[in-house]
Design an enzyme around this catalytic site. Structure first.
Site, PDB file in Angstrom:
ATOM      1  N   ASP A 198       0.824  -1.211   0.000  1.00  0.00           N
ATOM      2  CA  ASP A 198       0.000   0.000   0.000  1.00  0.00           C
ATOM      3  C   ASP A 198       0.861   1.265   0.000  1.00  0.00           C
ATOM      4  O   ASP A 198       1.814   1.375   0.783  1.00  0.00           O
ATOM      5  CB  ASP A 198      -0.881  -0.012   1.247  1.00  0.00           C
ATOM      6  CG  ASP A 198      -2.130   0.847   1.100  1.00  0.00           C
ATOM      7  OD1 ASP A 198      -2.177   1.666   0.172  1.00  0.00           O
ATOM      8  OD2 ASP A 198      -3.054   0.689   1.910  1.00  0.00           O
ATOM      9  N   ASP A 199       0.529   2.197  -0.898  1.00  0.00           N
ATOM     10  CA  ASP A 199       1.149   3.533  -0.905  1.00  0.00           C
ATOM     11  C   ASP A 199       2.657   3.538  -1.201  1.00  0.00           C
ATOM     12  O   ASP A 199       3.355   4.478  -0.825  1.00  0.00           O
ATOM     13  CB  ASP A 199       0.923   4.253   0.433  1.00  0.00           C
ATOM     14  CG  ASP A 199      -0.499   4.780   0.587  1.00  0.00           C
ATOM     15  OD1 ASP A 199      -1.342   4.479  -0.281  1.00  0.00           O
ATOM     16  OD2 ASP A 199      -0.778   5.476   1.581  1.00  0.00           O
ATOM     17  N   CYS A 231      -6.661   4.353  -3.065  1.00  0.00           N
ATOM     18  CA  CYS A 231      -6.654   2.935  -2.703  1.00  0.00           C
ATOM     19  C   CYS A 231      -7.824   2.135  -3.275  1.00  0.00           C
ATOM     20  O   CYS A 231      -7.622   1.162  -4.009  1.00  0.00           O
ATOM     21  CB  CYS A 231      -6.637   2.799  -1.182  1.00  0.00           C
ATOM     22  SG  CYS A 231      -5.119   3.402  -0.407  1.00  0.00           S
ATOM     23  N   HIS A 275      -9.728  -2.999  -0.565  1.00  0.00           N
ATOM     24  CA  HIS A 275      -9.701  -1.855   0.351  1.00  0.00           C
ATOM     25  C   HIS A 275     -10.772  -2.053   1.420  1.00  0.00           C
ATOM     26  O   HIS A 275     -11.844  -1.469   1.364  1.00  0.00           O
ATOM     27  CB  HIS A 275      -9.944  -0.551  -0.407  1.00  0.00           C
ATOM     28  CG  HIS A 275      -9.821   0.678   0.459  1.00  0.00           C
ATOM     29  ND1 HIS A 275      -8.626   1.104   0.988  1.00  0.00           N
ATOM     30  CD2 HIS A 275     -10.753   1.558   0.894  1.00  0.00           C
ATOM     31  CE1 HIS A 275      -8.809   2.196   1.694  1.00  0.00           C
ATOM     32  NE2 HIS A 275     -10.099   2.490   1.664  1.00  0.00           N
ATOM     33  N   ASP A 320      -0.336  -0.124  -5.120  1.00  0.00           N
ATOM     34  CA  ASP A 320      -1.616   0.321  -5.683  1.00  0.00           C
ATOM     35  C   ASP A 320      -1.568   1.680  -6.375  1.00  0.00           C
ATOM     36  O   ASP A 320      -2.440   1.988  -7.185  1.00  0.00           O
ATOM     37  CB  ASP A 320      -2.735   0.296  -4.636  1.00  0.00           C
ATOM     38  CG  ASP A 320      -2.380   1.008  -3.341  1.00  0.00           C
ATOM     39  OD1 ASP A 320      -1.246   1.516  -3.210  1.00  0.00           O
ATOM     40  OD2 ASP A 320      -3.234   1.053  -2.439  1.00  0.00           O
ATOM     41  N   HIS A 321      -0.561   2.492  -6.109  1.00  0.00           N
ATOM     42  CA  HIS A 321      -0.405   3.800  -6.768  1.00  0.00           C
ATOM     43  C   HIS A 321       0.895   4.418  -6.296  1.00  0.00           C
ATOM     44  O   HIS A 321       1.649   3.795  -5.544  1.00  0.00           O
ATOM     45  CB  HIS A 321      -1.584   4.740  -6.455  1.00  0.00           C
ATOM     46  CG  HIS A 321      -1.999   4.706  -5.017  1.00  0.00           C
ATOM     47  ND1 HIS A 321      -1.183   5.160  -4.005  1.00  0.00           N
ATOM     48  CD2 HIS A 321      -3.129   4.252  -4.421  1.00  0.00           C
ATOM     49  CE1 HIS A 321      -1.803   4.982  -2.847  1.00  0.00           C
ATOM     50  NE2 HIS A 321      -2.973   4.423  -3.066  1.00  0.00           N
TER      51      HIS A 321
END
Length: 484
Positions: A47-48, A87, A143, A333-334
């Site tokens: 994540d992140d 997310c 999520h 995810d990004h």
């Protein structure tokens, strides 16, 4: 005497007959086509996580030995981009293979099954489950969506997807007033084993030592480096403050950015539930309180922590009976901002907000230590895994299988990537350019051949109008309004 001779003759004939039958049987078996054993899938999300990892060179001195190890064994996609820099819409796109502008899922609080398009969609783990795989998972994969159709088993449970992290007794830990959700960081005096992600890694590692009767789809979702960055102190110690490198940012970087773009940068925030008075945005407050280096240090500490969690899982796979028959895919995810464009966190359509980590290791297919520089989308993961495992094609998917690139990383692959943030705000990323089109019609254009940090918006210059027009052809013709 004659009887003995006849007996021996019959015995010899019977012996030859037995040998003939055995030989015929062995020959017959050798002609039968053996069914190949389906590969397992180890599906790892972080994540992140932005491009601050080894070979992606987003930060000069980051310590990610385990991500780097996997990169050296796999195909690294150096220009992988999210379908949405937030997310839930990003993960929904990856796990359903459907774009946000098709599903109407643009925000974090929109359950995917509330979308008419996704109500009966087969999620990635569900699709594998429906085709003979055991589907297991732990941590943040969706999520916080409790999609019971997707899993045979989830740990700790389908309602509680990951163990809680330890937190400091007093907050905020960084010493600044906190107006924004989770925007806090600092070292905590706990052992790594007490962290939620480590417990997820431990459970996933144990699954790799089990005797599975069916091929498995095993999902491992790491929560860090998501905020808050409450991380054991030893990871902070790896990054002394006097050695921290800050992102380079021109003072006038946002002067040529349209209003909607500047609003995404959160130059100001609204004080929640108190008044309509605006307050300085995250970056302005970080600068005012002289906390920029500390913030970067905390993010780096979180990255090194989750890298160690990953190492535990990779070691477990390496020491398991499944090591030579398990596909590994690692993705974030990004992207993430740490001051670039005067912005912190995600939720922008610039390079920092959209660039993601994507690594594929497919035994017997991928060549260790190779990379693909063409832009690809995270939404391509679903069809790629379907192809790699030779499952029937899912005709509903909007992504493009990367399986040809996994076999031939040097082949041409000229398909620009679409990233969507909220309704009708979209970015088109080609190999050379990024084109952004906002809902109000305003635009940005950056030439990455000479401007990799996207400092100079070329959208208004006449000589780039034809390039803009070509990129605009990739914008979706239909954008579904946000679901309720």
């Amino acid at each position: 005497m004659i009887l003995d001779q006849e007996y021996n003759k019959i015995k010899k004939i019977l012996r030859l007959l037995v040998f003939y039958i055995i030989g015929l049987s062995l020959f017959s078996c050798s002609q039968e086509k053996k069914e190949p054993i389906p590969p397992n899938v180890l599906f790892i999300s972080i994540d992140d996580l932005n491009d601050w990892v080894g070979a992606l060179k987003g930060y000069p001195d980051v310590l990610t030995p385990n991500i780097d190890r996997l990169m050296k064994e796999s195909v690294l996609f150096t220009s992988a981009y999210t379908a949405a820099p937030l997310c839930n819409p990003s993960r929904t796109a990856v796990l359903t293979g459907i774009q946000p502008y098709t599903s109407g899922v643009y925000e974090n609080k929109q359950p995917l099954r509330s979308s008419p398009k996704l109500k009966t969609a087969f999620t990635l783990p569900q699709y594998f489950r429906n085709h003979g795989y055991k589907s297991l998972g732990s941590g943040k994969v969706f999520h916080y969506v409790h999609d019971t159709l997707s899993w045979d088993e989830y740990w700790p449970s389908i309602q509680k997807i990951r163990p809680d992290d330890p937190e400091p007794e007093q907050k905020p830990l960084h010493g600044m007033p906190v107006y924004a959700h989770f925007f806090d960081w600092g070292p905590i005096d706990v052992d790594t084993s007490e962290m939620g992600d480590w417990k997820v890694a431990d459970w996933v590692s144990k699954q790799l030592q089990e005797d599975h009767k069916k091929p498995f789809f095993l999902a491992c979702g790491f929560y860090k480096p998501h905020l808050p960055w409450y991380i054991p102190k030893k990871y902070f110690d790896r990054y002394p403050l006097d050695k921290i490198t800050l992102p380079e940012i021109p003072e006038n970087d946002l002067d040529d950015v349209p209003l909607l773009g500047r609003e995404l940068a959160r130059l100001k925030v609204w004080k929640p539930k108190v008044s309509k008075d605006s307050l300085p945005g995250d970056h302005m407050r970080v600068i005012q309180h002289n906390k920029w280096k500390e913030g970067v240090q905390a993010y780096l500490a979180a990255i090194s922590f989750v890298d160690e969690c990953l190492g535990k899982v990779l070691d477990a796979l390496e020491n398991s009976e499944y090591r030579d028959n398990t596909i590994v895919v690692l993705w974030s995810d990004h992207g993430y901002h740490l001051g670039e464009k005067s912005h912190w966190r995600k939720s922008t359509l610039w390079e920092e907000g959209t660039r993601s980590v994507l690594i594929f290791k497919v035994p017997g297919i991928t060549k260790a230590g190779t990379q693909v520089d063409w832009p690809v989308s995270l939404i391509d993961i679903y069809p790629s895994l379907v192809d790699a495992c030779k499952l029937p094609s899912n005709k509903e998917l909007e992504g493009r299988s990367l399986f040809p690139l996994l076999k031939e990383p040097d082949m041409e692959w000229n398909y620009p990537v679409i990233s969507t943030f909220k309704y009708k705000n979209q970015s088109i990323r080609s190999k050379r350019y990024r084109y952004i089109h906002y809902a109000d019609g305003s635009e940005e254009l950056y030439d990455h051949q000479v401007d990799s940090l996207e400092w100079n918006n070329l959208a208004s210059q006449k000589e780039y109008q034809s390039i803009k027009a070509k990129l605009a052809q990739w914008l979706p013709q239909m954008n579904i309004p946000p679901i309720n």
